[in-house]
Structure formats: structure tokens, C-alpha cells
Design an enzyme around this catalytic site. Structure first.
Site, PDB file in Angstrom:
ATOM      1  N   ASP A  45       0.822  -1.210   0.000  1.00 40.83           N
ATOM      2  CA  ASP A  45       0.000   0.000   0.000  1.00 40.83           C
ATOM      3  C   ASP A  45       0.861   1.268   0.000  1.00 40.83           C
ATOM      4  OD1 ASP A  45      -2.342  -1.380  -0.121  1.00 40.83           O
ATOM      5  OD2 ASP A  45      -2.850  -1.164   2.001  1.00 40.83           O
ATOM      6  N   GLU A 123      -5.292  10.065   4.293  1.00 43.32           N
ATOM      7  CA  GLU A 123      -5.633  11.025   5.335  1.00 43.32           C
ATOM      8  C   GLU A 123      -4.609  12.144   5.390  1.00 43.32           C
ATOM      9  OE1 GLU A 123      -2.563   8.810   6.455  1.00 43.32           O
ATOM     10  OE2 GLU A 123      -4.408   7.692   6.880  1.00 43.32           O
ATOM     11  N   ASP A 150      -3.409  16.131  21.203  1.00 43.60           N
ATOM     12  CA  ASP A 150      -2.215  15.829  20.414  1.00 43.60           C
ATOM     13  C   ASP A 150      -2.380  16.205  18.951  1.00 43.60           C
ATOM     14  OD1 ASP A 150      -0.970  14.858  22.654  1.00 43.60           O
ATOM     15  OD2 ASP A 150      -1.425  12.746  22.233  1.00 43.60           O
ATOM     16  N   ALA A 162      -7.162   3.025   7.716  1.00 40.94           N
ATOM     17  CA  ALA A 162      -5.740   3.171   8.013  1.00 40.94           C
ATOM     18  C   ALA A 162      -5.558   3.796   9.399  1.00 40.94           C
ATOM     19  CB  ALA A 162      -5.073   3.996   6.909  1.00 40.94           C
ATOM     20  N   TYR A 163      -4.830   4.910   9.488  1.00 42.36           N
ATOM     21  CA  TYR A 163      -4.539   5.538  10.784  1.00 42.36           C
ATOM     22  C   TYR A 163      -5.827   5.873  11.529  1.00 42.36           C
ATOM     23  CZ  TYR A 163      -2.268   8.826  14.046  1.00 42.36           C
ATOM     24  OH  TYR A 163      -1.808   9.473  15.166  1.00 42.36           O
ATOM     25  N   ASN A 164      -6.844   6.329  10.807  1.00 45.31           N
ATOM     26  CA  ASN A 164      -8.130   6.660  11.423  1.00 45.31           C
ATOM     27  C   ASN A 164      -8.679   5.508  12.249  1.00 45.31           C
ATOM     28  OD1 ASN A 164     -10.983   8.049  11.455  1.00 45.31           O
ATOM     29  ND2 ASN A 164     -11.315   6.032  10.548  1.00 45.31           N
ATOM     30  N   SER A 166      -7.060   3.095  13.711  1.00 41.31           N
ATOM     31  CA  SER A 166      -6.278   2.892  14.930  1.00 41.31           C
ATOM     32  C   SER A 166      -6.606   3.927  16.003  1.00 41.31           C
ATOM     33  CB  SER A 166      -4.782   2.928  14.602  1.00 41.31           C
ATOM     34  OG  SER A 166      -4.353   4.247  14.302  1.00 41.31           O
TER      35      SER A 166
END
Length: 268
Positions: A45, A123, A150, A162-164, A166
Site C-alpha cells: 500500500d 488522510e 495531540d 488506516a490511521y483513522n 487505529s
């Protein structure tokens, strides 16, 4: 048909790239890295994300195909032992594609008159380097909250996996051309409040951040990062552009999510 091969520098990916190069030559495809009809990525990816940014200026003309040389990627449909089948599929190409929405990011800096624009497949995030990030959050032009924490993550539907994800965000089907804003380590106590929940932003709305005037913010757009300048404001909006994948064996979205996060052996 004009083909570009975009591979990462891993030993296995380079080997598959060389094999594909020869097979395309043998089957009379035109190899063209500058103005291709199809971009075949070899890696994972991350490789496809890099290829997307490499060809972002011709997204209306190009379609992508991903070959994975490691674990199954979310955007890569073909295994490295299936390249013969991939070449055969390309020979019978009929122009079909499946499209995913993208994210427009517009950044205005204190020291620059014209804003900079970026395009994200997954993102964009805004964080502070060494202290709490404080920013006013506007949705559709109206003040929603003063965020302290943060950082914030703004994701596309495909980027929601993806990061979202997590961060505790929802997984969104790409047929819904929406954005998702998810908090990163928000501060909620007797003095400060945020919504403390992911938000789904409608296609015609937009998110604008007005961060406190510090210079140690880090902006990420997919795997790229930008820092060291005072940010005046950042606006996030669903892009009018899309990424197009060649529809030979493109996996159905929820099957892709199941394969990536659950596995068929745990589905029953």
C-alpha cells in the site's frame, strides 16, 4: 495501451518489476512512465500511495493496478505469483474502473500570500511537535469547538481503514463521499471540552482549522510530512477528483476489510 511500472526498492519487488517489464515487452504493450494509461505498482500500500502522488496530475487519465509482494495490501489485488494472469487481463482490458474519493487540503501560511494545496488518498493529520495542540475547529464555516490535544486526523473513506481506524474512527464505505475527523489524544476535563468522538462530514461541508500561532506543527498528507512554518489556517474538503483502479478483479470493499482485519478463518 501504455503501461508504467512503479516498484519499491525491495529485492522481491524489483525482481517482479523486471519480470513484468519483460512480459509487457513480449506482449507488445508500450512502456511509458511519463504518460501511462495504467500504472502497475509492485510492493504494498505504501508503494501505491507513492505512485498516486507521482501521478496525481493525471488522475483523470490513469488507472492503477496493485501487485503485492508481502502481506495482502488494502489497495493491491494481485499476488506476485499471478503476474501472468495480470498481463492476460490487461490484454483484454475494456476500460472499466472503480473509483475512490480523495481529500483536498489547502494550507495558508503566515509568511506566504498564496495557499498551498495537497491531495490525499488516505488522510491528513495536524499535530504539534512538543506541546498541546490548540486549534479552533470550523465546520461548514461555523465555529464548532476549540480543540486541545495531540492532533486531528481527517480521512477519506478508504483512509478510514488506516490511521483513522487505529484512533477509534469508523470504517466507511467509499461509495459515501464523506470525510471523517478523528481526535488524537484530546484533552477533556473540568476546564476543557471537545466532542471526543469521530465526526462524519457531509460531502458539501468542509473542515477548517485555525491553530494557535506556533511554528512547531507537523502536517502530514498520506506518508509525506511538512513542518517548520507558522500555519494560518488549513481547510479540508472532499475533492472533485478521484483515484481510479482498473476493474479486473477488484475486491468488494467489505470483503477487503474482512480479509485485512478479520480473516476468512475467523468469519464463521
Amino acid at each position: 495501451m501504455k503501461i508504467a511500472i512503479f516498484a519499491n526498492e525491495g529485492r522481491k519487488s524489483m525482481m517482479i518489476s523486471r519480470k513484468l517489464h519483460q512480459k509487457f515487452k513480449d506482449t507488445h504493450f508500450i512502456l511509458d512512465n511519463d504518460n501511462p494509461d495504467i500504472v502497475v505498482t509492485v510492493g504494498g500500500d505504501g508503494t501505491l500511495l507513492s505512485a498516486f502522488h507521482q501521478y496525481k496530475n493525471i488522475l483523470d487519465k490513469v488507472r492503477f493496478v496493485g501487485v503485492h509482494t508481502g502481506h495482502l495490501g488494502f489497495y493491491t489485488d494481485w499476488r506476485d505469483d499471478e503476474i501472468d494472469d495480470l498481463v492476460i487481463s490487461l490484454q483484454s482490458d475494456n476500460g472499466q474502473s472503480v473509483s475512490y474519493p480523495l481529500l483536498d487540503v489547502k494550507v495558508s501560511y503566515m509568511d506566504q500570500l498564496r495557499p498551498e494545496t495537497f491531495l490525499a488518498l488516505n488522510e491528513a493529520t495536524l499535530k504539534r511537535n512538543s506541546a498541546t495542540m490548540v486549534t479552533d475547529v470550523y465546520i461548514g464555516g461555523e465555529l464548532f469547538e476549540k480543540f486541545r490535544g495531540d492532533g486531528l486526523c481527517i480521512s477519506t473513506p478508504t483512509g478510514s481503514t488506516a490511521y483513522n481506524k487505529s484512533l477509534g474512527g469508523a470504517v466507511i464505505h467509499p461509495n459515501l463521499k464523506v470525510l471523517q475527523m478523528t481526535e488524537i489524544g484530546s484533552i477533556n476535563n473540568r476546564v476543557f471540552r471537545t466532542l471526543s468522538s469521530p465526526m462524519i462530514i457531509a460531502p458539501n461541508d468542509w473542515v477548517t482549522l485555525y491553530p494557535n500561532r506556533e511554528s512547531d506543527y507537523i502536517l502530514t498528507v498520506d506518508q509525506n510530512s511538512y513542518h517548520g512554518r507558522q500555519i494560518k489556517q488549513i481547510t479540508f474538503k472532499t475533492s472533485k477528483q478521484s483515484i481510479h483502479f482498473a476493474k479486473y478483479r477488484h475486491m468488494q470493499f467489505w470483503q477487503r476489510v474482512q480479509d485485512a482485519f478479520i480473516g476468512a478463518e475467523y468469519a464463521n
